[in-house]
Design an enzyme around this catalytic site. Structure first.
Site, PDB file in Angstrom:
ATOM      1  N   GLY A 102     -11.907 -52.621 -50.194  1.00  0.00           N
ATOM      2  CA  GLY A 102     -12.837 -51.453 -50.076  1.00  0.00           C
ATOM      3  C   GLY A 102     -14.101 -52.015 -49.506  1.00  0.00           C
ATOM      4  O   GLY A 102     -14.475 -53.176 -49.412  1.00  0.00           O
ATOM      5  N   ARG A 105     -19.557 -53.591 -48.944  1.00  0.00           N
ATOM      6  CA  ARG A 105     -21.059 -53.568 -48.431  1.00  0.00           C
ATOM      7  C   ARG A 105     -21.319 -52.740 -47.184  1.00  0.00           C
ATOM      8  O   ARG A 105     -22.207 -53.128 -46.476  1.00  0.00           O
ATOM      9  CB  ARG A 105     -21.698 -54.954 -48.337  1.00  0.00           C
ATOM     10  CG  ARG A 105     -20.762 -55.771 -47.176  1.00  0.00           C
ATOM     11  CD  ARG A 105     -21.513 -56.940 -46.655  1.00  0.00           C
ATOM     12  NE  ARG A 105     -20.753 -57.594 -46.007  1.00  0.00           N
ATOM     13  CZ  ARG A 105     -21.124 -58.964 -45.346  1.00  0.00           C
ATOM     14  NH1 ARG A 105     -22.555 -58.991 -45.401  1.00  0.00           N
ATOM     15  NH2 ARG A 105     -20.155 -59.603 -44.612  1.00  0.00           N
ATOM     16  N   LYS A 125     -23.499 -51.126 -42.285  1.00  0.00           N
ATOM     17  CA  LYS A 125     -22.969 -52.509 -42.973  1.00  0.00           C
ATOM     18  C   LYS A 125     -24.223 -53.298 -43.525  1.00  0.00           C
ATOM     19  O   LYS A 125     -25.166 -53.631 -42.796  1.00  0.00           O
ATOM     20  CB  LYS A 125     -22.396 -53.199 -42.006  1.00  0.00           C
ATOM     21  CG  LYS A 125     -21.597 -54.544 -42.394  1.00  0.00           C
ATOM     22  CD  LYS A 125     -20.683 -55.350 -41.425  1.00  0.00           C
ATOM     23  CE  LYS A 125     -20.073 -56.543 -41.880  1.00  0.00           C
ATOM     24  NZ  LYS A 125     -19.164 -57.134 -40.604  1.00  0.00           N
ATOM     25  N   ASP A 137     -23.348 -58.354 -53.650  1.00  0.00           N
ATOM     26  CA  ASP A 137     -24.349 -57.621 -53.731  1.00  0.00           C
ATOM     27  C   ASP A 137     -24.633 -56.489 -52.843  1.00  0.00           C
ATOM     28  O   ASP A 137     -25.710 -55.860 -52.646  1.00  0.00           O
ATOM     29  CB  ASP A 137     -25.782 -58.745 -53.418  1.00  0.00           C
ATOM     30  CG  ASP A 137     -25.946 -59.300 -52.079  1.00  0.00           C
ATOM     31  OD1 ASP A 137     -24.799 -58.985 -51.455  1.00  0.00           O
ATOM     32  OD2 ASP A 137     -26.762 -59.894 -51.738  1.00  0.00           O
ATOM     33  N   ARG A 188     -22.567 -49.954 -37.304  1.00  0.00           N
ATOM     34  CA  ARG A 188     -21.495 -50.162 -36.428  1.00  0.00           C
ATOM     35  C   ARG A 188     -20.947 -48.868 -36.002  1.00  0.00           C
ATOM     36  O   ARG A 188     -20.930 -47.801 -36.855  1.00  0.00           O
ATOM     37  CB  ARG A 188     -20.376 -50.752 -37.263  1.00  0.00           C
ATOM     38  CG  ARG A 188     -19.026 -51.266 -36.809  1.00  0.00           C
ATOM     39  CD  ARG A 188     -18.830 -52.521 -37.376  1.00  0.00           C
ATOM     40  NE  ARG A 188     -18.235 -52.081 -38.680  1.00  0.00           N
ATOM     41  CZ  ARG A 188     -17.359 -53.067 -39.520  1.00  0.00           C
ATOM     42  NH1 ARG A 188     -17.040 -54.194 -38.889  1.00  0.00           N
ATOM     43  NH2 ARG A 188     -16.904 -52.942 -40.730  1.00  0.00           N
ATOM     44  N   ARG A 195      -7.555 -49.455 -41.297  1.00  0.00           N
ATOM     45  CA  ARG A 195      -7.117 -50.848 -41.601  1.00  0.00           C
ATOM     46  C   ARG A 195      -5.526 -51.035 -41.682  1.00  0.00           C
ATOM     47  O   ARG A 195      -5.165 -50.072 -42.498  1.00  0.00           O
ATOM     48  CB  ARG A 195      -7.911 -51.788 -42.161  1.00  0.00           C
ATOM     49  CG  ARG A 195      -9.307 -51.503 -42.026  1.00  0.00           C
ATOM     50  CD  ARG A 195     -10.263 -51.817 -43.346  1.00  0.00           C
ATOM     51  NE  ARG A 195     -11.707 -51.559 -43.160  1.00  0.00           N
ATOM     52  CZ  ARG A 195     -12.607 -52.252 -42.688  1.00  0.00           C
ATOM     53  NH1 ARG A 195     -12.277 -53.653 -42.580  1.00  0.00           N
ATOM     54  NH2 ARG A 195     -13.786 -51.824 -42.525  1.00  0.00           N
ATOM     55  N   ASP A 264      -7.006 -56.459 -43.643  1.00  0.00           N
ATOM     56  CA  ASP A 264      -8.019 -55.845 -43.991  1.00  0.00           C
ATOM     57  C   ASP A 264      -9.069 -55.705 -42.681  1.00  0.00           C
ATOM     58  O   ASP A 264      -9.922 -54.844 -42.705  1.00  0.00           O
ATOM     59  CB  ASP A 264      -8.882 -55.969 -45.147  1.00  0.00           C
ATOM     60  CG  ASP A 264      -9.155 -57.415 -45.497  1.00  0.00           C
ATOM     61  OD1 ASP A 264      -8.311 -58.238 -45.332  1.00  0.00           O
ATOM     62  OD2 ASP A 264     -10.356 -57.706 -45.547  1.00  0.00           O
ATOM     63  N   ASP A 274     -14.524 -56.120 -37.635  1.00  0.00           N
ATOM     64  CA  ASP A 274     -14.990 -57.134 -38.504  1.00  0.00           C
ATOM     65  C   ASP A 274     -15.396 -58.654 -37.747  1.00  0.00           C
ATOM     66  O   ASP A 274     -14.391 -59.524 -38.128  1.00  0.00           O
ATOM     67  CB  ASP A 274     -13.969 -57.239 -39.653  1.00  0.00           C
ATOM     68  CG  ASP A 274     -14.298 -55.998 -40.751  1.00  0.00           C
ATOM     69  OD1 ASP A 274     -14.979 -55.176 -40.396  1.00  0.00           O
ATOM     70  OD2 ASP A 274     -13.571 -56.038 -41.745  1.00  0.00           O
TER      71      ASP A 274
HETATM   72  P1  AMP Z   1     -15.161 -59.443 -44.893  1.00  0.00           P
HETATM   73  O1  AMP Z   1     -14.910 -60.742 -44.833  1.00  0.00           O
HETATM   74  O2  AMP Z   1     -16.799 -59.280 -44.262  1.00  0.00           O
HETATM   75  O3  AMP Z   1     -14.166 -58.720 -44.123  1.00  0.00           O
HETATM   76  O4  AMP Z   1     -15.099 -58.630 -46.177  1.00  0.00           O
HETATM   77  C1  AMP Z   1     -14.214 -58.811 -47.206  1.00  0.00           C
HETATM   78  C2  AMP Z   1     -14.317 -57.949 -48.223  1.00  0.00           C
HETATM   79  O5  AMP Z   1     -15.565 -58.470 -48.795  1.00  0.00           O
HETATM   80  C3  AMP Z   1     -14.618 -56.387 -47.885  1.00  0.00           C
HETATM   81  O6  AMP Z   1     -14.207 -55.670 -48.813  1.00  0.00           O
HETATM   82  C4  AMP Z   1     -16.132 -56.445 -47.793  1.00  0.00           C
HETATM   83  O7  AMP Z   1     -16.642 -55.325 -48.222  1.00  0.00           O
HETATM   84  C5  AMP Z   1     -16.308 -57.469 -49.063  1.00  0.00           C
HETATM   85  N1  AMP Z   1     -17.773 -57.774 -49.015  1.00  0.00           N
HETATM   86  C6  AMP Z   1     -18.224 -59.054 -48.203  1.00  0.00           C
HETATM   87  N2  AMP Z   1     -19.526 -59.520 -48.394  1.00  0.00           N
HETATM   88  C7  AMP Z   1     -19.993 -58.592 -49.468  1.00  0.00           C
HETATM   89  C8  AMP Z   1     -21.310 -58.489 -50.255  1.00  0.00           C
HETATM   90  N3  AMP Z   1     -22.320 -59.168 -49.895  1.00  0.00           N
HETATM   91  N4  AMP Z   1     -21.310 -57.639 -51.186  1.00  0.00           N
HETATM   92  C9  AMP Z   1     -20.226 -56.935 -51.532  1.00  0.00           C
HETATM   93  N5  AMP Z   1     -18.784 -56.974 -50.955  1.00  0.00           N
HETATM   94  C10 AMP Z   1     -18.855 -57.936 -49.828  1.00  0.00           C
HETATM   95 MG    MG Z   2     -13.528 -57.163 -43.366  1.00  0.00          MG
END
Ligand code: AMP
Ligand code: MG
Length: 499
Positions: A102, A105, A125, A137, A188, A195, A264, A274
């Site tokens: 989900g 962030r 984002k 965070d 974005r 997805r 995802d 992404d």
């Molecule tokens: P990503 O690698 O950016 O595709 O992120 C994978 C998952 O981790 C997604 O569900 C993002 O929303 C979550 N995510 C990545 N960084 C953070 C963050 N700093 N705080 C909360 N969720 C994160």
């Molecule tokens: Mg992602």
């Protein structure tokens, strides 16, 4: 759910002077598709970079966005009229393992309708915690958000379907990683953020009815031409496979490595989304990996078509209940569809390679001609971008790679192939000039721009880079310094995820 009802145009009010025109259909999907909540306001928003030409093409007011209001809204500190902010629920296979995810962030403000009727998700984002944040965070650091801005805009200019970047706003708040970094929010703009992982989530949460609803919604939004099919699930699967085959072939055409092709991170729209540890390859080697977390090379340059097919198989599994009422038959239908991916991919890839080689006609042997060139490049570690660009030049310089015997032999074979075409050489060269970029976002140039922006608050280096990357097929005195790869170094280039 009836697609016409889902996407019926309820044009929103013009949201103040910024030019937003929201019409939010995702918010109308069943409750379990999302969590409704706003972005977390920030202390001191400051616009770092605004994409004026994108703003204008969306029918927004670039001057207003550049002002104080723009920074408040695009940092998530003020909600524009007509927005219905939410975090999207999804799941995903990350490096092969299933996880509930989900938007941890990100917040979808809503769908903006352009004056000419196109629909785009406007997503922030780095906009704070959500129910999907797990231990994160919810925030993002300035460097990685600027990096996504640079690479996604470069991809767009290269003609590759992609999410785009409207702005990066610094939050004035620290984010804590290995060190303390400046926080930022990226805006974005995407055709949507549906997805493969959205289907995986809905299949588990909403059952066949949920999958049917999401399939209808996705067809109406991205594939209206086939939405009236007798078998919507199968129509969707074929349509998505075709776009992914084309997308990954285009990535390979320019040397792009996504780096984290988890389910995802694969969009049903066929856009690249992404941007995390992605980067462009210099010396040709299909085993190239930049991401520090991809230790097995799962998402290596040359493995991207296989991984796309793997992801599409996960999509097909979620669609089984709507493909056929009998499970055995549904599986057979899904398998047959997924098996067609390699041929689809090869067709797109060969078309791209023909263009890169200036081939205006088709011959049986073209695949082997292209493969032989790659083989030579691999053996000599020739730069992928420069080699193709050199081949496009009217009076080729004396590139070192042409001194190898294998390369000279290939070159003669290619010249003979070109000579068999009735069209003038000038036509081939023209095709090549528009198929082989002169500039790509070279890793050292990207790092240099980020370093200047983040460490010294100097945005000029990034602005010059963005300017050159906006016309990647043009050669100009301006772009000359941006063409070459980094000088050889003993430290391999590494990229990092989710920072
Ligand atoms: P990503 O690698 O950016 O595709 O992120 C994978 C998952 O981790 C997604 O569900 C993002 O929303 C979550 N995510 C990545 N960084 C953070 C963050 N700093 N705080 C909360 N969720 C994160
Ligand atoms: Mg992602």
């Amino acid at each position: 759910m009836e697609s016409s009802r889902v996407l019926e145009n309820r044009s929103g009010e013009n949201a103040g002077g910024l030019g937003f025109n929201f019409d939010n259909t995702y918010a109308r999907l069943p409750d379990y598709f999302h969590a409704r909540l706003g972005p977390v306001p920030v202390r001191q928003p400051r616009m770092v970079v605004l994409n004026r030409s994108l703003a204008e093409s969306l029918g927004m007011n670039a001057d207003e966005l550049a002002g104080e209001d723009g920074a408040w809204v695009l940092s998530g500190s003020r909600i524009p009229q007509g927005a219905e902010p939410l975090a999207q629920a999804y799941a995903g296979h990350q490096f092969g393992s299933f996880t509930m995810l989900g938007d941890g962030r990100a917040i979808l403000l809503g769908e903006h309708i352009t004056p000419d009727g196109r629909r785009f998700d406007i997503q922030l984002k780095g906009s704070g915690q959500t129910p999907f944040s797990r231990l994160g965070d919810g925030r993002a650091a300035l460097g990685p958000m600027l990096r996504e801005y640079i690479i996604s805009e470069a991809m767009h200019a290269l003609g590759i379907p992609t999410s785009r970047s409207l702005a990066v706003v610094a939050t004035g708040e620290p984010v804590f990683r290995e060190t303390v970094l400046a926080g930022a929010v990226l805006t974005r703009v995407s055709a949507s953020h549906i997805r493969v992982g959205t289907f995986e989530y809905v299949a588990r949460r909403g059952g066949p009815e949920g999958v049917g609803a999401l399939a209808d919604y996705t067809l109406a939004r991205h594939y209206p031409d086939v939405s009236a099919s007798d078998n919507p699930g199968l129509a969707l699967l074929h349509a998505v496979m075709e776009r992914q085959a084309s997308l990954v072939a285009r990535w390979l055409g320019v040397g792009f490595i996504h780096g984290v092709m988890n389910t995802d991170n694969m969009a049903l729209s066929g856009e690249t989304i992404d941007y995390g540890p992605c980067a462009f390859m210099d010396a040709y080697d299909p085993a190239t990996v930049f991401s520090s977390i991809d230790q097995s090379g799962r998402y290596a340059f040359g493995n991207q078509p296989n991984m796309a097919q793997w992801n599409l198989a996960r999509l097909a599994e979620t669609l089984l209940p709507i493909l056929h009422p009998e499970q055995g038959k549904a599986i057979a239908v899904a398998e047959e569809a997924v098996k067609s991916f390699p041929d689809r991919f090869r067709r797109h890839w060969l078309a791209i390679m023909r263009a890169k080689l200036g081939l205006l006609t088709e011959e049986e042997d073209d695949l082997s001609l292209a493969q032989a060139l790659l083989q030579c490049m691999h053996e000599t570690r020739a730069d992928y971008t420069l080699t193709f660009r050199d081949l496009s030049a009217e009076a080729p310089s004396d590139p070192p790679w042409l001194r190898s015997a294998a390369f000279r032999e290939w070159h003669a074979r290619w010249q003979a192939r070109l000579a068999r075409q009735a069209m003038p050489m000038a036509a081939s060269r023209e095709l090549m000039r528009w198929s082989n970029p002169a500039v790509i976002p070279r890793n050292h140039r990207v790092e240099e721009a980020l370093d200047a922006a983040v460490e010294r608050g100097d945005l000029g280096v990034m602005e010059r880079l963005l300017d050159v990357l906006a016309s990647p097929y043009e050669e100009s005195p301006r772009s000359a310094d941006y063409r070459d790869p980094a000088p050889p170094s003993d430290r391999p280039y590494r990229t990092f995820c989710g920072t």
